[in-house]
Motif scaffolding. Structure first.
Motif, mmCIF file in Angstrom:
data_model
loop_
_atom_site.group_PDB
_atom_site.id
_atom_site.type_symbol
_atom_site.label_atom_id
_atom_site.label_comp_id
_atom_site.label_asym_id
_atom_site.label_seq_id
_atom_site.Cartn_x
_atom_site.Cartn_y
_atom_site.Cartn_z
ATOM 1 N N ALA A 191 44.644 26.503 40.280
ATOM 2 C CA ALA A 191 44.729 27.289 39.158
ATOM 3 C C ALA A 191 43.863 28.705 39.322
ATOM 4 C CB ALA A 191 43.839 26.657 38.059
ATOM 5 N N LEU A 192 44.579 29.697 38.334
ATOM 6 C CA LEU A 192 43.816 30.712 38.294
ATOM 7 C C LEU A 192 42.579 30.750 37.435
ATOM 8 C CD1 LEU A 192 43.699 33.898 38.325
ATOM 9 C CD2 LEU A 192 44.839 34.221 36.164
ATOM 10 N N VAL A 193 41.349 31.254 38.029
ATOM 11 C CA VAL A 193 40.006 31.101 37.481
ATOM 12 C C VAL A 193 39.513 32.346 36.914
ATOM 13 C CG1 VAL A 193 37.928 30.091 37.500
ATOM 14 C CG2 VAL A 193 39.772 28.665 38.170
ATOM 15 N N VAL A 194 39.165 32.801 35.726
ATOM 16 C CA VAL A 194 38.298 34.150 35.680
ATOM 17 C C VAL A 194 36.970 33.489 35.421
ATOM 18 C CG1 VAL A 194 38.302 35.911 34.169
ATOM 19 C CG2 VAL A 194 40.363 34.852 34.624
ATOM 20 N N GLU A 195 36.246 34.273 36.276
ATOM 21 C CA GLU A 195 34.515 34.261 36.149
ATOM 22 C C GLU A 195 33.783 35.268 35.736
ATOM 23 O OE1 GLU A 195 33.446 30.826 39.370
ATOM 24 O OE2 GLU A 195 34.562 32.621 40.273
ATOM 25 N N GLU A 196 32.986 35.045 34.820
ATOM 26 C CA GLU A 196 31.897 36.357 34.436
ATOM 27 C C GLU A 196 30.761 36.378 35.516
ATOM 28 O OE1 GLU A 196 29.470 37.882 30.637
ATOM 29 O OE2 GLU A 196 30.475 35.805 30.596
ATOM 30 N N ASN A 197 30.792 37.659 36.185
ATOM 31 C CA ASN A 197 29.815 37.935 37.197
ATOM 32 C C ASN A 197 28.344 38.259 36.373
ATOM 33 O OD1 ASN A 197 31.870 37.656 39.226
ATOM 34 N ND2 ASN A 197 32.379 39.786 38.713
ATOM 35 N N THR A 198 27.099 38.344 37.206
ATOM 36 C CA THR A 198 26.071 38.569 36.755
ATOM 37 C C THR A 198 25.863 39.998 36.128
ATOM 38 O OG1 THR A 198 25.394 39.067 39.009
ATOM 39 C CG2 THR A 198 24.824 36.647 38.210
ATOM 40 N N ASN A 199 26.575 40.921 36.642
ATOM 41 C CA ASN A 199 26.495 42.336 36.142
ATOM 42 C C ASN A 199 27.310 42.756 35.066
ATOM 43 O OD1 ASN A 199 29.015 42.101 37.401
ATOM 44 N ND2 ASN A 199 28.653 43.573 38.995
ATOM 45 N N GLY A 200 28.047 41.411 34.441
ATOM 46 C CA GLY A 200 28.861 41.782 33.239
ATOM 47 C C GLY A 200 30.190 42.089 33.631
ATOM 48 N N THR A 201 30.669 42.094 34.874
ATOM 49 C CA THR A 201 32.211 42.253 35.105
ATOM 50 C C THR A 201 32.638 40.866 35.284
ATOM 51 O OG1 THR A 201 31.740 42.155 37.541
ATOM 52 C CG2 THR A 201 31.719 44.306 36.455
ATOM 53 N N PHE A 202 33.939 41.032 35.315
ATOM 54 C CA PHE A 202 34.780 39.736 35.425
ATOM 55 C C PHE A 202 35.756 39.546 36.808
ATOM 56 C CE2 PHE A 202 33.555 39.988 31.193
ATOM 57 C CZ PHE A 202 33.469 38.808 30.712
ATOM 58 N N SER A 203 35.965 38.488 37.435
ATOM 59 C CA SER A 203 36.513 38.427 38.609
ATOM 60 C C SER A 203 37.818 37.356 38.461
ATOM 61 C CB SER A 203 35.683 37.995 39.892
ATOM 62 O OG SER A 203 35.093 36.956 39.721
#
Length: 334
Positions: free
Chosen positions: A9-21
């Protein structure tokens, strides 16, 4: 099916610096929400709403990690509600899929049974995803024009955002039904492509706004399908012929617009909204029967580019940088 069965699956995650990967990850069935209907997804498609979810837009998706994908086409694995049988081909569009419920950019999904409908016999799963929510929205837009009495003899239909998913399919359906189409696009290099789809004329989208602040302008088109919003929608209305209809389904050009009531009270122009997300399932079934019959386009392969699940992060970024042309069909298992 084992709760431990794994899938991609494609998974979008929120990083600690507020960006998304974005990344392709292996998940298990036990990670999915507890719902009646479990589907093995074969095809999905990409839409602007998927790109917004994948970029961390919390008006679309509130919690991360998350799998976007507001469209899915696949085969039933199991259905505790008894609505569908194992092995049956089904389609899912809208509702909460891909917003706050893990969506179709995944090899497996778990959803309420009343979000799905049987795939029409005259459409393959891939063909259905070539239309996707974009094509569904286009079909609903054309149907709403028809319900308001529009007919080809009235004159041309203006279509904005012509190279996008909704715009391109709108042009093709209108052409098939006998309408003349004026396509508006910010990509003049795509003019020949738009004419191949069925546009009789292609204009730069900014020409719509040449009317400026005038409350009303010359009557240039009989009806219109707007996929952009903002000033483009306002100025489409100002230049629509008396008794004409303008449908609205997008906001890439802005969620707000300002104008006078002149087109409505001096020309009886109508502005109609298009919802492809929460419309009743019976209405979705009805429009899909048309998509599978009189609105079914020949050479559907030419309307969408097939990509793999692994390519989705790159292609979702294209939506955010206005590099989209036509429809993108995701072969989730390819």
């Amino acid at each position: 099916m084992s709760k431990h069965r794994t899938f991609k699956a494609l998974v979008v995650e929120e990083n600690t610096n507020g960006t998304f990967s974005k990344s392709i990850q292996e998940r298990s069935v036990s990670d999915l929400p507890e719902n009646d209907l479990l589907i093995e997804v074969h095809y999905s498609s990409l839409n602007f709403k998927d790109a917004m979810s994948a970029s961390g837009n919390k008006r679309i998706t509130k919690q991360y990690p998350h799998t976007p994908g507001i469209d899915a086409a696949g085969v039933v694995v199991s259905d505790k509600s008894g609505t569908f049988t194992a092995g049956q081909e089904v389609l899912v569009f809208g509702y909460d899929l891909g917003m706050n419920t893990d969506g179709g950019l995944s090899q497996m999904i778990s959803i309420p049974a009343d979000w799905a409908l049987a795939c029409p016999e005259t459409l393959t799963l891939k063909e259905a995803m070539t239309y996707g929510t974009g094509g569904l929205t286009a079909a609903l837009s054309v149907q709403k024009l028809e319900k308001m009495g529009a007919k080809p003899s009235d004159g041309p239909v203006a279509v904005t955002g012509a190279t996008g998913g909704v715009g391109s399919i709108s042009i093709a359906i209108l052409k098939q039904l006998g309408y003349e189409v004026i396509a508006f696009s910010g990509k003049p290099e795509q003019s020949e492509h738009l004419k191949d789809l069925g546009a009789s004329e292609v204009r730069h989208r900014d020409t719509i706004n040449e009317i400026g602040n005038k409350p009303i302008g010359r009557e240039l088109w009989a009806n219109a399908i707007d996929t952009i919003g903002g000033d483009y929608l306002a100025n489409l209305l100002k230049q629509t012929k008396a008794g004409g209809v303008v449908t609205s389904c997008g906001l890439a050009g802005g969620a707000e617009f300002s104008m006078t009531v002149m087109p409505f009270i001096t020309r009886a122009v109508s502005l109609l909204g298009i919802d492809s997300v929460y419309i009743p399932l019976a209405d979705k079934k009805a429009i899909w029967e048309r998509v599978a019959t009189d609105m079914k386009l020949p050479n559907l392969e030419s309307y969408g580019e097939e990509i793999t699940l692994e390519q989705t992060p790159e292609y979702l970024d294209r939506f955010m940088s206005s590099q989209v042309v036509g429809r993108y069909v995701v072969n989730v298992r390819g």
